[in-house]
Scaffold this motif. Sequence first.
Motif, short mmCIF file in Angstrom:
data_model
loop_
_atom_site.label_atom_id
_atom_site.label_comp_id
_atom_site.label_asym_id
_atom_site.label_seq_id
_atom_site.Cartn_x
_atom_site.Cartn_y
_atom_site.Cartn_z
N UNK A 130 9.93 2.81 4.45
CA UNK A 130 11.15 3.55 4.73
C UNK A 130 11.30 4.59 4.00
N UNK A 131 12.69 5.40 3.74
CA UNK A 131 12.93 6.21 2.98
C UNK A 131 12.92 5.82 1.48
N UNK A 132 13.24 4.43 1.09
CA UNK A 132 13.13 4.05 -0.04
C UNK A 132 11.86 3.11 -0.67
N UNK A 133 11.04 2.78 0.26
CA UNK A 133 10.08 2.01 -0.31
C UNK A 133 8.83 1.59 0.94
N UNK A 134 7.90 0.67 0.69
CA UNK A 134 6.79 0.18 1.42
C UNK A 134 6.70 -1.16 1.54
N UNK A 135 6.78 -1.78 2.71
CA UNK A 135 6.59 -3.16 2.74
C UNK A 135 5.04 -3.51 3.37
N UNK A 136 4.47 -4.36 2.71
CA UNK A 136 3.11 -4.73 2.90
C UNK A 136 2.74 -6.51 2.98
N UNK A 137 2.43 -7.01 4.12
CA UNK A 137 2.12 -8.26 4.25
C UNK A 137 1.09 -8.68 3.51
N UNK A 138 1.17 -9.86 2.93
CA UNK A 138 -0.05 -10.42 2.18
C UNK A 138 -0.51 -11.72 2.63
N UNK A 139 -1.69 -12.30 3.13
CA UNK A 139 -1.98 -13.45 3.62
C UNK A 139 -2.79 -14.20 2.84
N UNK A 140 -3.38 -13.50 1.88
CA UNK A 140 -4.25 -14.16 1.11
C UNK A 140 -4.42 -13.70 -0.27
N UNK A 141 -5.21 -14.44 -1.34
CA UNK A 141 -5.35 -13.50 -2.46
C UNK A 141 -5.83 -12.23 -2.64
N UNK A 142 -5.23 -11.45 -3.40
CA UNK A 142 -5.43 -9.93 -3.00
C UNK A 142 -5.03 -9.33 -4.25
N UNK A 143 -5.78 -7.86 -4.63
CA UNK A 143 -5.28 -7.14 -5.49
C UNK A 143 -4.60 -5.81 -5.04
N UNK A 144 -3.55 -5.56 -5.42
CA UNK A 144 -2.75 -4.17 -4.98
C UNK A 144 -2.50 -3.35 -5.95
N UNK A 145 -2.92 -1.92 -5.54
CA UNK A 145 -2.48 -0.94 -6.36
C UNK A 145 -1.10 -0.52 -6.67
N UNK A 146 -0.72 -0.05 -7.73
CA UNK A 146 0.69 0.29 -7.99
C UNK A 146 0.71 1.28 -8.96
N UNK A 147 1.85 1.93 -9.57
CA UNK A 147 2.03 2.75 -10.70
C UNK A 147 2.63 1.93 -11.66
N UNK A 148 2.43 2.13 -12.99
CA UNK A 148 3.09 1.64 -14.12
C UNK A 148 4.74 1.74 -14.15
N UNK A 149 5.40 0.80 -13.95
CA UNK A 149 6.91 0.94 -14.05
C UNK A 149 7.44 0.84 -12.57
N UNK A 150 6.61 0.68 -11.52
CA UNK A 150 7.13 0.74 -10.16
C UNK A 150 7.68 -0.74 -9.78
N UNK A 151 8.85 -0.46 -9.17
CA UNK A 151 9.62 -1.80 -9.15
C UNK A 151 9.02 -2.56 -7.81
N UNK A 152 8.60 -3.72 -8.12
CA UNK A 152 7.85 -4.62 -7.03
C UNK A 152 8.86 -5.80 -6.72
N UNK A 153 8.97 -6.15 -5.28
CA UNK A 153 9.86 -7.41 -4.99
C UNK A 153 8.73 -8.39 -3.95
N UNK A 154 8.59 -9.69 -4.25
CA UNK A 154 7.76 -10.48 -3.34
C UNK A 154 8.73 -11.54 -2.46
N UNK A 155 8.37 -11.55 -1.23
CA UNK A 155 9.18 -12.38 -0.35
C UNK A 155 8.32 -13.42 0.24
N UNK A 156 8.42 -14.60 0.02
CA UNK A 156 7.84 -15.68 0.57
C UNK A 156 8.41 -16.06 1.99
N UNK A 157 7.57 -15.83 2.84
CA UNK A 157 7.76 -16.19 4.33
C UNK A 157 7.74 -17.77 4.60
N UNK A 158 6.78 -18.38 3.69
CA UNK A 158 6.37 -19.55 3.85
C UNK A 158 6.75 -20.40 2.73
N UNK A 159 7.84 -21.04 2.58
CA UNK A 159 8.23 -21.54 1.07
C UNK A 159 7.44 -22.57 0.67
#
Length: 211
Positions: A130-159
């Motif tokens: 979107x104009x504000x950010x990026x959504x990425x699905x994650x289905x398995x253990x992984x390492x994701x690139x980012x920038x220091x200080x970047x705001x990150x939110x994690x949403x669990x679709x299978x609680x």
Amino acid sequence: MTTSYDCIVVANGSFPQTAGPLELLKSAPAIIACDGAVQNLHERGLIPTAIVGDLDSIPPAMLQLYDDRIHTVEDQEINDLTKAVRFAHSSGFRNLLILGATGLREDHTLGNISLLTDYAPLFDQVEMISDYGRFVPVLRTTTLPCTPGQQISIFSMYPCGEITTEGLRWPITHRRLTSWWQGSLNEATGTEFILTLSPDARLIVYFQTPL
């Protein structure tokens, strides 16, 4: 601008306004439009490779202009975004970006974002921007690139799934996120972070666009 995406699906939500998404759209090798998004593309001089949907939202003039690339899907059990994404998959595209899937109506926004975990097995890469950010699905253990200080939110679709994080300011350790707010509003401490998932965990990770 170079891009790893071989196709962009444009939904009928808020059309991109910021430079990043617009540049990706202008450089896209292929554009698949949900029928309601055609007018916005046309007004910006962008010609869709294909138009997919039940045609209930496309203006008659656009229907006539682009009649050689329209693919009608009447199925009312899935939304137009899913129709377009499935068309992209059947056309052989492997690295998909979705634009215009958020904004305007909050119920559409939530529904579209949640579908990312359904789309993920169909592609090597699928993301939503979107104009504000990026959504990425994650289905398995992984390492994701980012920038220091970047705001990150994690949403669990299978609680029922359990997750652990490394590289975020507020760590999550062997926890089940039973409500969407519980993994939100975190922050990257370096240039990558690790998500460790139990086999039954499915996540959507949001990266706020750096200011």
